[in-house]
Design a protein around this motif. Structure first.
Motif: not given
Length: 294
Positions: A95-98, A108-116, A126-133
């Motif tokens: 989670t710290n890395d992602i 850097k000014g990006y507005k839309e992020i896609y995770l792969m 998946v783990y990080t996304y759920n931690k963000l929630i």
């Protein structure tokens, strides 16, 4: 396509490195790629994907997370150094890395992020996304517009199958070593596909509950963590030497019934292995098509 080396820090101040593949035209959209075990951010597959999605004006960030290569040294901003890499990482620190990579892109000014993610990188995503929630990180979550999971696998089950009758013996060995405070000693070479420390082996063999959401063999499992992903979701596997127990078509059909995401894109690539070697162009086009639709 232009390539720029970058340096940023994870949320716990670990120093990370990577490359941004930039489209010729300036864009505010970027794909962040998280690699799997024993590998790093330099791979032909990611370059091919980056070239393909450049056509729809999306940049790509590939980076070395703290689990890169078999063994590596992790440095913090204050100069403190510790051992890392696939053999020694604690996967839950992902989670710290992602989050660090996302924060860097937003700065850097990006507005839309896609995770792969690929393989263990998919588990980390998946783990990080759920931690963000769980941590109510709305500012970051609203910037994530899509998620791509390549070769998400059930690591605890695969480990049991791989070790077979040796599983109890290896687990007992690891527990005994832990009791002797020898967690950073490597397990016997037959304990895992790659060199692995006692502490990391125990994470996959005993302490896996927090990352145990790819339970493809459990018919009653409801895939809560995957269903928590409300943004468009793409999943892919290969069908040759892939690290899944089911036939890919059966796995895909089962998950179609279990995952409620209305923008789910799920399937497999015929002739592809776990690394998609030789099928990178096909994978890249499918990723571009997915990103173009959402």
């Amino acid at each position: 396509m232009k390539a720029e080396t970058i340096h940023f820090k994870a949320t716990d101040n670990v120093k990370l490195d990577g490359i941004i593949y930039k489209a010729e035209e300036t864009t505010k959209r970027i794909l962040i790629s998280t690699h799997g075990m024993i590998t790093n951010c330099i791979k032909e597959r990611d370059e091919i994907i980056a070239k393909e999605i450049e056509k729809i004006k999306i940049d790509t960030l590939v980076y070395n997370n703290r689990g890169h290569d078999i063994m590596s040294f992790i440095k913090k901003q204050n100069g403190e150094e510790t051992i890392g890499g696939t053999a020694f990482e604690d996967v839950e620190e992902c989670t710290n890395d992602i989050e660090g990579a996302i924060t860097f892109c937003l700065e850097k000014g990006y507005k839309e992020i896609y995770l792969m993610g690929h393989s263990l990188g998919s588990t980390k995503t998946v783990y990080t996304y759920n931690k963000l929630i769980e941590n109510n990180q709305k500012t970051i979550l609203e910037k994530i517009k899509g998620i791509i999971l390549l070769s998400l696998i059930d690591i605890p089950t695969v480990l049991r199958i791989y070790l077979n009758t040796r599983y109890p013996e290896m687990l007992t060995y690891a527990k005994n070593m832990e009791r002797e405070k020898m967690e950073n000693v490597l397990m016997p070479e037959t304990a895992f596909l790659y060199p692995i420390s006692v502490k990391t082996f125990l994470k996959y063999a005993r302490d896996y509950e927090n990352i145990n959401f790819a339970r493809f063999s459990e018919k009653q499992y409801e895939f809560k963590e995957l269903n928590n992903i409300k943004v468009p979701l793409m999943l892919r596997w290969g069908n040759i030497k892939e690290m899944i127990l089911q036939k890919p078509e059966e796995l895909c059909n089962n998950l179609k019934e279990k995952i409620s995401n209305k923008q789910l894109d799920i399937g497999y690539i015929d002739g592809a292995n776990h690394s998609y070697r030789g099928k990178e162009e096909i994978l890249a086009k499918e990723i571009k098509n997915f990103l173009e639709r959402i």
